[in-house]
Design a protein around this motif. Sequence first.
Motif, short mmCIF file in Angstrom:
data_model
loop_
_atom_site.label_atom_id
_atom_site.label_comp_id
_atom_site.label_asym_id
_atom_site.label_seq_id
_atom_site.Cartn_x
_atom_site.Cartn_y
_atom_site.Cartn_z
N GLU A 1 0.91 -1.11 0.22
CA GLU A 1 -0.14 0.17 0.32
C GLU A 1 0.65 1.45 0.35
N VAL A 2 0.30 2.10 -0.88
CA VAL A 2 1.23 3.91 -1.49
C VAL A 2 0.02 4.57 -0.87
N SER A 3 0.27 5.30 -0.12
CA SER A 3 -0.65 6.36 0.33
C SER A 3 0.65 7.21 0.81
N SER A 4 -1.07 8.91 0.96
CA SER A 4 -0.22 10.15 1.82
C SER A 4 -0.24 9.78 3.36
N PRO A 5 0.39 10.22 3.96
CA PRO A 5 -0.08 9.99 5.07
C PRO A 5 -0.67 10.12 6.06
N GLY A 6 -1.72 11.56 5.14
CA GLY A 6 -2.61 11.66 6.08
C GLY A 6 -2.60 13.04 6.82
N LEU A 7 -3.79 13.67 6.74
CA LEU A 7 -3.46 14.91 8.28
C LEU A 7 -3.36 15.21 9.24
N ASP A 8 -3.43 14.32 9.87
CA ASP A 8 -3.34 12.94 11.23
C ASP A 8 -2.24 12.69 11.39
N ARG A 9 -0.92 12.67 10.47
CA ARG A 9 -0.55 11.65 11.13
C ARG A 9 0.96 11.92 11.85
N PRO A 10 1.87 11.02 12.38
CA PRO A 10 2.43 11.16 13.72
C PRO A 10 3.42 12.06 13.07
N LEU A 11 4.08 13.09 14.00
CA LEU A 11 5.60 13.22 13.76
C LEU A 11 6.07 13.04 14.13
N LYS A 12 7.11 12.07 14.63
CA LYS A 12 7.67 11.06 14.04
C LYS A 12 10.00 11.49 14.44
N ASN A 13 9.95 12.55 13.07
CA ASN A 13 11.13 12.50 13.90
C ASN A 13 11.49 14.85 13.71
N ASP A 14 12.66 14.55 13.49
CA ASP A 14 13.23 16.07 13.54
C ASP A 14 12.39 16.34 12.72
N LYS A 15 12.77 16.18 11.44
CA LYS A 15 12.30 16.40 10.00
C LYS A 15 11.13 16.75 9.92
N ASP A 16 9.63 15.87 10.60
CA ASP A 16 8.29 16.37 10.60
C ASP A 16 8.89 17.67 12.10
N LEU A 17 8.77 17.39 13.08
CA LEU A 17 9.41 19.25 13.61
C LEU A 17 9.30 19.78 13.46
N LYS A 18 10.59 20.29 12.04
CA LYS A 18 10.74 21.35 11.99
C LYS A 18 9.95 22.06 10.72
#
Length: 154
Positions: free
Chosen positions: A78-95
């Motif tokens: 399955e390949v998809s978008s992470p969605g609006l409420d995706r978890p922020l898992k790493n510093d790149k996500d946080l930045k």
Amino acid sequence: MNRKGIISIVKEICEQLADELGYELVDVEFLKEGSNYFLRVYLDKPGGINLDDCQKVSQLLSDKLDEKDPITTPYYLEVSSPGLDRPLKNDKDLKRNLGKEIEIKLYEPLKGKKIIEGILEDYEEKTIVIRTEINEIVTIPKEGIALIKLAVKF
């Protein structure tokens, strides 16, 4: 091969494909649900991932996985978008989400709350800093965080 080894190989392949196509690899999961295995790949790009993007990556990834054959058990890709409420898992996500409203779920209550919402102000190796709706700055140790995600308001 174990689950971590499979995820590592798939991430390596996906990162190369994502870079070539101008996408960002957000996450890879290899899970057993009931009697079936699922390989899930989450991608993003400026403006968002659409169905054609997912189909393109799915085909390219499927071909690469057939070549390397790291997964011996039958699985669904399955390949998809992470969605609006995706978890922020790493510093790149946080930045990428500095200045946005987030929701943090804690293992143990902090000031009587297990869920804290606020604007992501800063992050460091061991802490997350948010500003709550009453303008209070709260520093939360990462080790006490079960989940961080964007707050979705309707």
